[in-house]
Design a protein around this motif. Structure first.
Motif, PDB file in Angstrom:
ATOM      1  N   TRP A 185    -120.414  -3.188  83.665  1.00  0.00           N
ATOM      2  CA  TRP A 185    -120.267  -4.433  84.424  1.00  0.00           C
ATOM      3  C   TRP A 185    -121.533  -4.801  85.178  1.00  0.00           C
ATOM      4  O   TRP A 185    -122.204  -3.941  85.753  1.00  0.00           O
ATOM      5  CB  TRP A 185    -119.114  -4.262  85.404  1.00  0.00           C
ATOM      6  N   LEU A 186    -121.863  -6.086  85.179  1.00  0.00           N
ATOM      7  CA  LEU A 186    -122.907  -6.656  86.029  1.00  0.00           C
ATOM      8  C   LEU A 186    -122.241  -7.707  86.905  1.00  0.00           C
ATOM      9  O   LEU A 186    -121.614  -8.648  86.390  1.00  0.00           O
ATOM     10  CB  LEU A 186    -124.026  -7.272  85.195  1.00  0.00           C
ATOM     11  N   GLU A 187    -122.352  -7.541  88.205  1.00  0.00           N
ATOM     12  CA  GLU A 187    -121.633  -8.386  89.157  1.00  0.00           C
ATOM     13  C   GLU A 187    -122.189  -9.814  89.133  1.00  0.00           C
ATOM     14  O   GLU A 187    -123.383 -10.043  89.303  1.00  0.00           O
ATOM     15  CB  GLU A 187    -121.764  -7.755  90.542  1.00  0.00           C
ATOM     16  N   ALA A 188    -121.291 -10.778  88.865  1.00  0.00           N
ATOM     17  CA  ALA A 188    -121.714 -12.150  88.589  1.00  0.00           C
ATOM     18  C   ALA A 188    -122.425 -12.805  89.770  1.00  0.00           C
ATOM     19  O   ALA A 188    -123.384 -13.569  89.569  1.00  0.00           O
ATOM     20  CB  ALA A 188    -120.504 -12.991  88.173  1.00  0.00           C
ATOM     21  N   GLN A 189    -121.966 -12.541  90.987  1.00  0.00           N
ATOM     22  CA  GLN A 189    -122.609 -13.168  92.134  1.00  0.00           C
ATOM     23  C   GLN A 189    -124.107 -12.847  92.176  1.00  0.00           C
ATOM     24  O   GLN A 189    -124.937 -13.716  92.449  1.00  0.00           O
ATOM     25  CB  GLN A 189    -121.944 -12.692  93.427  1.00  0.00           C
ATOM     26  N   THR A 190    -124.443 -11.602  91.899  1.00  0.00           N
ATOM     27  CA  THR A 190    -125.837 -11.172  92.032  1.00  0.00           C
ATOM     28  C   THR A 190    -126.707 -11.696  90.900  1.00  0.00           C
ATOM     29  O   THR A 190    -127.806 -12.220  91.134  1.00  0.00           O
ATOM     30  CB  THR A 190    -125.911  -9.638  92.086  1.00  0.00           C
ATOM     31  N   VAL A 191    -126.253 -11.558  89.656  1.00  0.00           N
ATOM     32  CA  VAL A 191    -127.099 -11.978  88.537  1.00  0.00           C
ATOM     33  C   VAL A 191    -127.224 -13.501  88.485  1.00  0.00           C
ATOM     34  O   VAL A 191    -128.284 -14.031  88.137  1.00  0.00           O
ATOM     35  CB  VAL A 191    -126.578 -11.413  87.199  1.00  0.00           C
ATOM     36  N   ASP A 192    -126.165 -14.212  88.854  1.00  0.00           N
ATOM     37  CA  ASP A 192    -126.262 -15.673  88.872  1.00  0.00           C
ATOM     38  C   ASP A 192    -127.200 -16.142  89.983  1.00  0.00           C
ATOM     39  O   ASP A 192    -127.932 -17.132  89.823  1.00  0.00           O
ATOM     40  CB  ASP A 192    -124.882 -16.297  89.088  1.00  0.00           C
ATOM     41  N   ALA A 193    -127.171 -15.441  91.127  1.00  0.00           N
ATOM     42  CA  ALA A 193    -127.963 -15.875  92.281  1.00  0.00           C
ATOM     43  C   ALA A 193    -129.449 -15.939  91.962  1.00  0.00           C
ATOM     44  O   ALA A 193    -130.135 -16.911  92.320  1.00  0.00           O
ATOM     45  CB  ALA A 193    -127.714 -14.947  93.467  1.00  0.00           C
ATOM     46  N   ILE A 194    -129.979 -14.921  91.294  1.00  0.00           N
ATOM     47  CA  ILE A 194    -131.425 -14.937  91.035  1.00  0.00           C
ATOM     48  C   ILE A 194    -131.786 -16.008  90.008  1.00  0.00           C
ATOM     49  O   ILE A 194    -132.878 -16.585  90.048  1.00  0.00           O
ATOM     50  CB  ILE A 194    -131.932 -13.542  90.604  1.00  0.00           C
ATOM     51  N   GLU A 195    -130.868 -16.320  89.108  1.00  0.00           N
ATOM     52  CA  GLU A 195    -131.137 -17.383  88.141  1.00  0.00           C
ATOM     53  C   GLU A 195    -131.166 -18.745  88.832  1.00  0.00           C
ATOM     54  O   GLU A 195    -132.002 -19.601  88.501  1.00  0.00           O
ATOM     55  CB  GLU A 195    -130.078 -17.342  87.039  1.00  0.00           C
ATOM     56  N   TYR A 196    -130.274 -18.971  89.770  1.00  0.00           N
ATOM     57  CA  TYR A 196    -130.332 -20.213  90.557  1.00  0.00           C
ATOM     58  C   TYR A 196    -131.620 -20.288  91.375  1.00  0.00           C
ATOM     59  O   TYR A 196    -132.290 -21.329  91.412  1.00  0.00           O
ATOM     60  CB  TYR A 196    -129.130 -20.288  91.496  1.00  0.00           C
ATOM     61  N   LEU A 197    -131.964 -19.184  92.042  1.00  0.00           N
ATOM     62  CA  LEU A 197    -133.114 -19.194  92.942  1.00  0.00           C
ATOM     63  C   LEU A 197    -134.426 -19.461  92.213  1.00  0.00           C
ATOM     64  O   LEU A 197    -135.338 -20.091  92.763  1.00  0.00           O
ATOM     65  CB  LEU A 197    -133.200 -17.858  93.690  1.00  0.00           C
ATOM     66  N   HIS A 198    -134.532 -18.996  90.969  1.00  0.00           N
ATOM     67  CA  HIS A 198    -135.783 -19.161  90.222  1.00  0.00           C
ATOM     68  C   HIS A 198    -135.676 -20.244  89.146  1.00  0.00           C
ATOM     69  O   HIS A 198    -136.470 -20.244  88.197  1.00  0.00           O
ATOM     70  CB  HIS A 198    -136.205 -17.827  89.615  1.00  0.00           C
ATOM     71  N   ALA A 199    -134.717 -21.138  89.316  1.00  0.00           N
ATOM     72  CA  ALA A 199    -134.573 -22.280  88.410  1.00  0.00           C
ATOM     73  C   ALA A 199    -134.509 -21.850  86.944  1.00  0.00           C
ATOM     74  O   ALA A 199    -135.059 -22.521  86.058  1.00  0.00           O
ATOM     75  CB  ALA A 199    -135.712 -23.283  88.629  1.00  0.00           C
ATOM     76  N   GLY A 200    -133.862 -20.717  86.705  1.00  0.00           N
ATOM     77  CA  GLY A 200    -133.669 -20.256  85.335  1.00  0.00           C
ATOM     78  C   GLY A 200    -134.875 -19.606  84.699  1.00  0.00           C
ATOM     79  O   GLY A 200    -134.802 -19.158  83.534  1.00  0.00           O
TER      80      GLY A 200
END
Length: 544
Positions: free
Chosen positions: A285-300
């Protein structure tokens, strides 16, 4: 034959010593711990504790009752009855009060009458079943003893029983693995197989969708798209890259790691601004809150690489194969680092190490120490680190005098820092040199505070001068009991609001910004990301 020895009486008769012993352990099982429990679950725990205490108390009473004169027994029975009624009433009141105190500390609503019914539903039937099983086992043992006839024969019988128990344990171990393989082995039914070239199992990928497992498919099939990132942040975004190798993708950790590197090459990950090497939890498992957060912060403009090493939850994986997360993390990081290090130093992505829970344990074990970590990576974020992680223990033990154990300060925060709640990033005004190493750590996270030393020694985090605000003031260290309590807390570590337990949705966005920066977002965009991340559905316990 006496009535007390009749088979009928033996089934319904409640041994007084057993009842007292059971009540004692039942009370201890309900004492405050780090986290609250669902009423039904607490009822089950208390039932098991009562059954264990009943067995111990019954054995003790066998010796004690021979010392009590017959004429005194009626008085003792009356005293026992009164004591039992008082104790049961006190247990009910105390259990509710204790649980509500813990619930208040972690911002959860108090128990009500429905919860009491749930507690009784979990407690009463299980107690009856466990005591009946114990009585049946005693009957079987006595029958075997009578049939054996001699000490040698009895020893052989006991040996056979022990062998049977050992065989049962092995069957359970393999059974647990089979059960979780059934749960986690196939792709998530709700996950959508990707067509994007930027995802494993997508266009041009050598990794099959069917081999990703439940959590791998959820990771690969989930996350924000470029258009969703742009809509939330107001910044033109790319489609994030996600690479994952399942346990069935290749036979060895090294082969899976090579598959991941090949996927990073294929997707163009080494041209992105940030490359995260993530170690999963036990089940992949990779926790969605964490992995999604860095993608939002760095504009993908990111790539996240991970691979699976087991099907079972972290606590099961650690018991059955504690070396697996370490071997997997080392194989993956070494393979990615080797390819990344061949790129020009001024034209390669930031290489960031990330792990949650058992993933944090595996990720830390890759490195010989803080210096080795900072020399090989551009930053690291470890979330909810287990207490047994060697690097974590070393850094915690070297913290500056006066800093609390749940939020240490080491060398004024020049190289490594800890964040427990929103605003902590501003506590240390001095310089934080790069590469930055960050631990996200809650004072009520049982994963972090469970240690064998709890069995015989009171922990620092319960000392009045060290205790955090969200640790119940009613929690006290009790030999053995506290260790068991915190161990049980691990099963529901994520079933609490962010800011507590093993749930870090409150600080992952801040953590990523501290370690890896962002794409030049304004504060309004960051606030929208934080609101989005905190709005994710509650994480279900027992699945990581």
């Amino acid at each position: 034959m006496k009535d007390s020895d009749s088979p009928r009486r033996r089934w319904w008769h409640v041994d007084p010593g057993g009842a007292l012993g059971g009540l004692l352990l039942a009370v201890l099982s309900a004492t405050p711990s780090l986290l609250p429990r669902a009423a039904l679950f607490q009822g089950l725990i208390t039932a098991v504790a009562f059954a264990v205490g009943y067995g111990v108390g019954t054995a003790a009473w066998l010796g004690i009752r021979r010392l009590v004169p017959m004429r005194s027994r009626p008085i003792l029975w009356i005293a026992y009855g009164v004591l039992w009624l008082v104790a049961v009433g006190a247990l009910s009141v105390l259990a509710v009060a204790w649980q509500n105190e813990v619930r208040r500390a972690v911002e959860m609503p108090p128990l009500d009458a429905v919860d009491l019914a749930g507690f009784l539903l979990g407690f009463l039937p299980v107690v009856v079943i466990l005591i009946a099983v114990g009585k049946l086992n005693r009957r079987v043992f006595r029958a075997l003893q009578r049939m054996s006839g001699t000490p040698v024969a009895l020893l052989g019988t006991l040996t056979a029983l022990i062998a049977g128990i050992a065989a049962t344990v092995l069957v359970v171990m393999f059974g647990v693995d089979a059960v979780y393989k059934g749960l986690n082995g196939a792709p998530d039914a709700e996950a959508v197989e990707p067509s994007s070239e930027f995802r494993s199992a997508g266009a041009g990928s050598a990794i099959r969708w069917e081999d990703l497992g439940r959590h791998g498919s959820a990771f690969i099939g989930g996350g924000p798209t470029a258009s969703e990132i742009t809509a939330l942040t107001g910044v033109e975004a790319k489609d994030p890259i996600r690479v994952y190798a399942g346990l069935e993708s290749a036979e060895t950790p090294e082969a899976r790691a090579q598959l991941v590197v090949d996927e990073l090459e294929r997707t163009g990950a080494f041209d992105r601004s940030v490359l995260v090497v993530a170690t999963t939890t036990g089940s992949g498992w990779l926790e969605a809150q964490t992995v999604d957060a860095i993608e939002y912060l760095h504009a993908g403009d990111t790539a996240i690489a991970a691979m699976q090493y087991a099907y079972t939850p972290s606590w099961v994986s650690f018991l059955f194969d504690p070396d697996a997360p370490v071997e997997s993390a080392r194989a993956l990081f070494d393979a990615v680092e080797e390819r990344w290090s061949r790129l020009p130093a001024d034209d390669r992505p930031e290489l960031i190490v990330y792990g949650l829970s058992l993933g944090a344990h595996g990720g830390q074990a890759v490195f010989d120490g803080l210096g080795d970590l900072r020399s090989r990576a551009d930053g690291a974020m470890f979330v909810g680190s287990p207490n047994g992680s060697a690097l974590w223990r070393t850094l915690q033990g070297a913290r500056d005098p006066g800093s609390p154990v749940w939020q240490p300060v080491l060398a004024d925060g020049r190289e490594v820092r800890w964040i427990s709640r929103a605003g902590d990033e501003s506590l240390l005004p001095g310089p934080w040199s790069e590469p930055r190493v960050l631990y996200l750590q809650h004072a009520t996270d049982p994963v972090t505070w469970l240690t064998p030393e709890l069995i015989w020694s009171p922990p620092e985090w319960l000392d009045p001068s060290q205790r955090a605000d969200d640790v119940s003031p009613e929690m006290r260290w009790i030999p053995v009991v506290t260790a068991v309590q915190v161990g049980i807390d691990m099963l529901g570590g994520e079933a609490v609001p962010a800011r507590h337990g093993h749930n870090f949705g409150d600080v992952v966005t801040t953590g990523w910004r501290e370690v890896a920066g962002d794409a030049g977002l304004d504060q309004a965009a960051v606030d929208r990301i934080q609101e989005e991340i905190e709005g994710y559905a509650p994480i279900q316990p027992y699945l990581e």
